[in-house]
Design a protein around this motif. Sequence first.
Motif, mmCIF file in Angstrom:
data_model
loop_
_atom_site.group_PDB
_atom_site.id
_atom_site.type_symbol
_atom_site.label_atom_id
_atom_site.label_comp_id
_atom_site.label_asym_id
_atom_site.label_seq_id
_atom_site.Cartn_x
_atom_site.Cartn_y
_atom_site.Cartn_z
ATOM 1 N N ASP A 96 -64.651 4.023 97.668
ATOM 2 C CA ASP A 96 -65.817 3.599 98.454
ATOM 3 C C ASP A 96 -65.946 4.364 99.765
ATOM 4 O OD1 ASP A 96 -63.725 2.498 99.833
ATOM 5 O OD2 ASP A 96 -64.441 0.433 99.745
ATOM 6 N N GLY A 97 -65.190 5.441 99.940
ATOM 7 C CA GLY A 97 -65.412 6.348 101.058
ATOM 8 C C GLY A 97 -64.596 6.105 102.299
ATOM 9 N N ASP A 111 -68.475 24.025 104.197
ATOM 10 C CA ASP A 111 -68.231 22.946 105.155
ATOM 11 C C ASP A 111 -69.492 22.385 105.787
ATOM 12 O OD1 ASP A 111 -68.707 25.196 106.743
ATOM 13 O OD2 ASP A 111 -66.737 25.167 107.715
ATOM 14 N N GLN A 112 -70.470 23.233 106.104
ATOM 15 C CA GLN A 112 -71.653 22.717 106.792
ATOM 16 C C GLN A 112 -72.560 21.924 105.847
ATOM 17 O OE1 GLN A 112 -71.352 22.724 109.916
ATOM 18 N NE2 GLN A 112 -69.566 24.040 109.672
ATOM 19 N N GLN A 113 -72.685 22.368 104.623
ATOM 20 C CA GLN A 113 -73.428 21.575 103.650
ATOM 21 C C GLN A 113 -72.703 20.254 103.379
ATOM 22 O OE1 GLN A 113 -72.924 24.885 103.407
ATOM 23 N NE2 GLN A 113 -74.603 25.905 102.328
ATOM 24 N N SER A 114 -71.377 20.324 103.288
ATOM 25 C CA SER A 114 -70.595 19.120 103.040
ATOM 26 C C SER A 114 -70.744 18.114 104.177
ATOM 27 C CB SER A 114 -69.119 19.496 102.859
ATOM 28 O OG SER A 114 -68.371 18.397 102.403
ATOM 29 N N ALA A 115 -70.745 18.604 105.421
ATOM 30 C CA ALA A 115 -70.925 17.702 106.564
ATOM 31 C C ALA A 115 -72.313 17.073 106.566
ATOM 32 C CB ALA A 115 -70.689 18.457 107.864
ATOM 33 N N THR A 116 -73.319 17.843 106.171
ATOM 34 C CA THR A 116 -74.676 17.301 106.097
ATOM 35 C C THR A 116 -74.739 16.156 105.088
ATOM 36 O OG1 THR A 116 -75.532 19.504 106.609
ATOM 37 C CG2 THR A 116 -77.107 17.912 105.744
ATOM 38 N N ILE A 117 -74.124 16.359 103.937
ATOM 39 C CA ILE A 117 -74.057 15.308 102.923
ATOM 40 C C ILE A 117 -73.239 14.131 103.440
ATOM 41 C CG2 ILE A 117 -73.118 14.793 100.632
ATOM 42 C CD1 ILE A 117 -73.820 17.771 99.937
ATOM 43 N N GLY A 118 -72.111 14.426 104.084
ATOM 44 C CA GLY A 118 -71.254 13.363 104.611
ATOM 45 C C GLY A 118 -71.909 12.529 105.689
ATOM 46 N N GLN A 119 -72.876 13.089 106.395
ATOM 47 C CA GLN A 119 -73.641 12.359 107.401
ATOM 48 C C GLN A 119 -74.783 11.567 106.777
ATOM 49 O OE1 GLN A 119 -73.170 11.666 110.470
ATOM 50 N NE2 GLN A 119 -72.690 13.418 111.768
ATOM 51 N N GLY A 120 -74.995 11.711 105.485
ATOM 52 C CA GLY A 120 -76.110 11.044 104.838
ATOM 53 C C GLY A 120 -77.450 11.681 105.149
ATOM 54 N N CYS A 121 -77.443 12.938 105.598
ATOM 55 C CA CYS A 121 -78.689 13.653 105.895
ATOM 56 C C CYS A 121 -79.193 14.297 104.602
ATOM 57 C CB CYS A 121 -78.457 14.718 106.966
ATOM 58 S SG CYS A 121 -78.051 14.071 108.587
ATOM 59 N N LEU A 122 -79.971 13.559 103.870
ATOM 60 C CA LEU A 122 -80.447 14.007 102.570
ATOM 61 C C LEU A 122 -81.958 14.153 102.529
ATOM 62 C CD1 LEU A 122 -78.148 11.734 100.370
ATOM 63 C CD2 LEU A 122 -77.761 14.122 101.020
ATOM 64 N N SER A 123 -82.655 13.776 103.611
ATOM 65 C CA SER A 123 -84.117 13.832 103.651
ATOM 66 C C SER A 123 -84.572 14.690 104.817
ATOM 67 C CB SER A 123 -84.707 12.425 103.794
ATOM 68 O OG SER A 123 -84.317 11.599 102.719
ATOM 69 N N ALA A 154 -65.164 16.388 105.350
ATOM 70 C CA ALA A 154 -64.330 15.904 104.249
ATOM 71 C C ALA A 154 -65.014 14.763 103.510
ATOM 72 C CB ALA A 154 -62.976 15.447 104.791
ATOM 73 N N ARG A 155 -65.720 13.915 104.230
ATOM 74 C CA ARG A 155 -66.412 12.804 103.577
ATOM 75 C C ARG A 155 -67.443 13.320 102.575
ATOM 76 N NH1 ARG A 155 -67.502 7.420 104.258
ATOM 77 N NH2 ARG A 155 -69.539 6.763 103.481
ATOM 78 N N GLY A 156 -68.181 14.371 102.960
ATOM 79 C CA GLY A 156 -69.156 14.939 102.038
ATOM 80 C C GLY A 156 -68.504 15.460 100.771
ATOM 81 N N ALA A 157 -67.351 16.117 100.900
ATOM 82 C CA ALA A 157 -66.639 16.600 99.717
ATOM 83 C C ALA A 157 -66.160 15.441 98.856
ATOM 84 C CB ALA A 157 -65.463 17.476 100.143
ATOM 85 N N ALA A 158 -65.746 14.348 99.510
ATOM 86 C CA ALA A 158 -65.344 13.162 98.751
ATOM 87 C C ALA A 158 -66.534 12.569 97.998
ATOM 88 C CB ALA A 158 -64.737 12.121 99.692
ATOM 89 N N MET A 159 -67.709 12.547 98.647
ATOM 90 C CA MET A 159 -68.914 12.037 97.988
ATOM 91 C C MET A 159 -69.262 12.885 96.772
ATOM 92 S SD MET A 159 -71.086 11.184 101.464
ATOM 93 C CE MET A 159 -72.683 11.078 100.627
ATOM 94 N N LEU A 160 -69.189 14.210 96.915
ATOM 95 C CA LEU A 160 -69.486 15.090 95.789
ATOM 96 C C LEU A 160 -68.472 14.897 94.663
ATOM 97 C CD1 LEU A 160 -70.421 18.306 97.770
ATOM 98 C CD2 LEU A 160 -71.954 17.054 96.250
ATOM 99 N N LEU A 181 -75.918 11.121 94.985
ATOM 100 C CA LEU A 181 -75.455 11.228 96.369
ATOM 101 C C LEU A 181 -76.009 10.098 97.224
ATOM 102 C CD1 LEU A 181 -75.641 15.058 97.145
ATOM 103 C CD2 LEU A 181 -73.589 13.630 96.929
ATOM 104 N N GLU A 182 -77.233 9.668 96.927
ATOM 105 C CA GLU A 182 -77.816 8.553 97.683
ATOM 106 C C GLU A 182 -76.974 7.292 97.504
ATOM 107 O OE1 GLU A 182 -80.830 11.619 97.655
ATOM 108 O OE2 GLU A 182 -79.535 10.804 96.068
ATOM 109 N N ASP A 183 -76.461 7.080 96.295
ATOM 110 C CA ASP A 183 -75.579 5.931 96.077
ATOM 111 C C ASP A 183 -74.315 6.060 96.927
ATOM 112 O OD1 ASP A 183 -77.330 4.913 94.194
ATOM 113 O OD2 ASP A 183 -76.275 5.820 92.495
ATOM 114 N N ALA A 184 -73.737 7.251 96.936
ATOM 115 C CA ALA A 184 -72.520 7.468 97.716
ATOM 116 C C ALA A 184 -72.790 7.337 99.209
ATOM 117 C CB ALA A 184 -71.936 8.839 97.402
ATOM 118 N N ALA A 185 -73.976 7.772 99.648
ATOM 119 C CA ALA A 185 -74.315 7.736 101.071
ATOM 120 C C ALA A 185 -74.641 6.339 101.565
ATOM 121 C CB ALA A 185 -75.496 8.660 101.355
ATOM 122 N N ALA A 186 -74.872 5.410 100.637
ATOM 123 C CA ALA A 186 -75.238 4.049 101.051
ATOM 124 C C ALA A 186 -74.098 3.353 101.784
ATOM 125 C CB ALA A 186 -75.660 3.230 99.831
#
Length: 491
Positions: free
Chosen positions: A24-25, A240-252, A434-440, A451-456
């Motif tokens: 669960d992150g 790393d930068q794409q992973s951090a963006t995903i890890g921050q929940g910045c998907l929109s 690291a969180r973004g890599a875990a989500m992926l 990813l939206e489910d993981a970012a919730a």
Amino acid sequence: MTEAGLLVLDAGTTSTRAMLYTPDGNRIATAQRALSQSFPRPGWVEQDAAEIWALSLACARDMVARAGGADRIAAIGITNQRETVIAWDKRNGRPLAPAIVWQDRRTADQCQALREAGHEEMVQRRTGLVIDPYFSATKMRWLMDHEPAVAQAGDALAFGTVESWLVWNLTGGLHISDASNASRTQLLALDGASWDRELCDLFGVAIAALPAIVDNAGHFGATSLALLGGSIPICGLAGDQQSATIGQGCLSPGQAKATLGTGAFMLTPTGTVPPRSENRLLGTILCQLGGQRRYALEGSIFVAGSLIKWLRDELGLIRTAEETDALARSVPDNGGVSMLPALSGLGAPHWRPDARGVIAGLTQGTTRAHIVRAALESLAHQLHDLATAFAADDAPWTDLRIDGGMSANDWIAQDLADMLNLPVERPADVETTARGAAMLAAVGAGLHVTLEDAAAIMPDRRLFQPGMDAQLRAGRLATWGALLQAAKTAS
């Protein structure tokens, strides 16, 4: 852990780490080893690829032991310093030369020649990237031209960025690169499924030496049994930068993130259409899932945390990075001191590799606190330049989410909110790369559907609201603009 967790390898510029996450992150453990860098000539930055692998493996073993064995790890996610290039021999897996790090500027003349030959418009249109030593392609060509072992490798030559190198070693010979890292080489068109032959010919890189391009989440292979005490699937890969963006929940679109590490890197998603910048920002692949791509605009600042390290190690103005917060607060303003931190040239949106750093406004009344405060202020000034460029490219920021080592500094976070006139959010756990890599990895392993489910499931955040007087903000920006213009004119 009561259920199998996620192991993340985060191979950065100055250290490599392994982190253990629950499904669960939640991050529950970290192992870290410092990476060495060498600077054999001005503008050159190298690392030992064998050291990157050995220390990453040591960290991974620490976390597998912490989890209770390989059977307690559901999947591995990998994130990495981007653009850094490693050349190795496919026959034995040995590095053929030192790794050339993303910060390295040795190919500046090569890049200038390509620009003068009229190639930049085509390269930027196809790849989203300007021609600059920052990116991987000219590094690969330099290795072929100047390292005899690379030139003589022939069909045995393998090129890769750091995630590719780690996967090769973890699996015993799988040669792949994810789409986000591949998009930083200048050898992949943003709308292309595989390496672009015209670009490879332009830069002089053989496609046969390059890895296969894969999604950012999926089942990419598994670790060799002997390495970690069992076979663990590798299910997530991202720069790393794409992973951090995903890890921050910045998907929109509009959700912007800034990672304040060695450099500072701004990304905001732009959707499913390849972006085109008219303001010298970078178009990049945010992620590719099921063959479908999401894109982002990016602005890269070369010097951020490395400026604090320079204040500490070279000028001796501070003993620790943590001191900078109190020092900045100890004076009411910068005392007339301003700083252009172009220690490695200027990145986006200026792209001036020839620019040099400047400290202006020194008097006999200047203290180290004034210089430190001016250094911290320079970060917000550079991000303001980027915010202006993003808005001009129809990608304005609606909110800013920060992470990375410098984001822990409350003074910096508030100064960013004040100078950008924008709410700034900082998560309680700033290890969003690291969180973004875990989500992926969780998506790739089927633990989350999207990813939206993981970012919730996101950590708590602290909010910094803007509160600076508009006249004060305008004055600082005017001083910054004059300093920037003078430096461009002089270089």
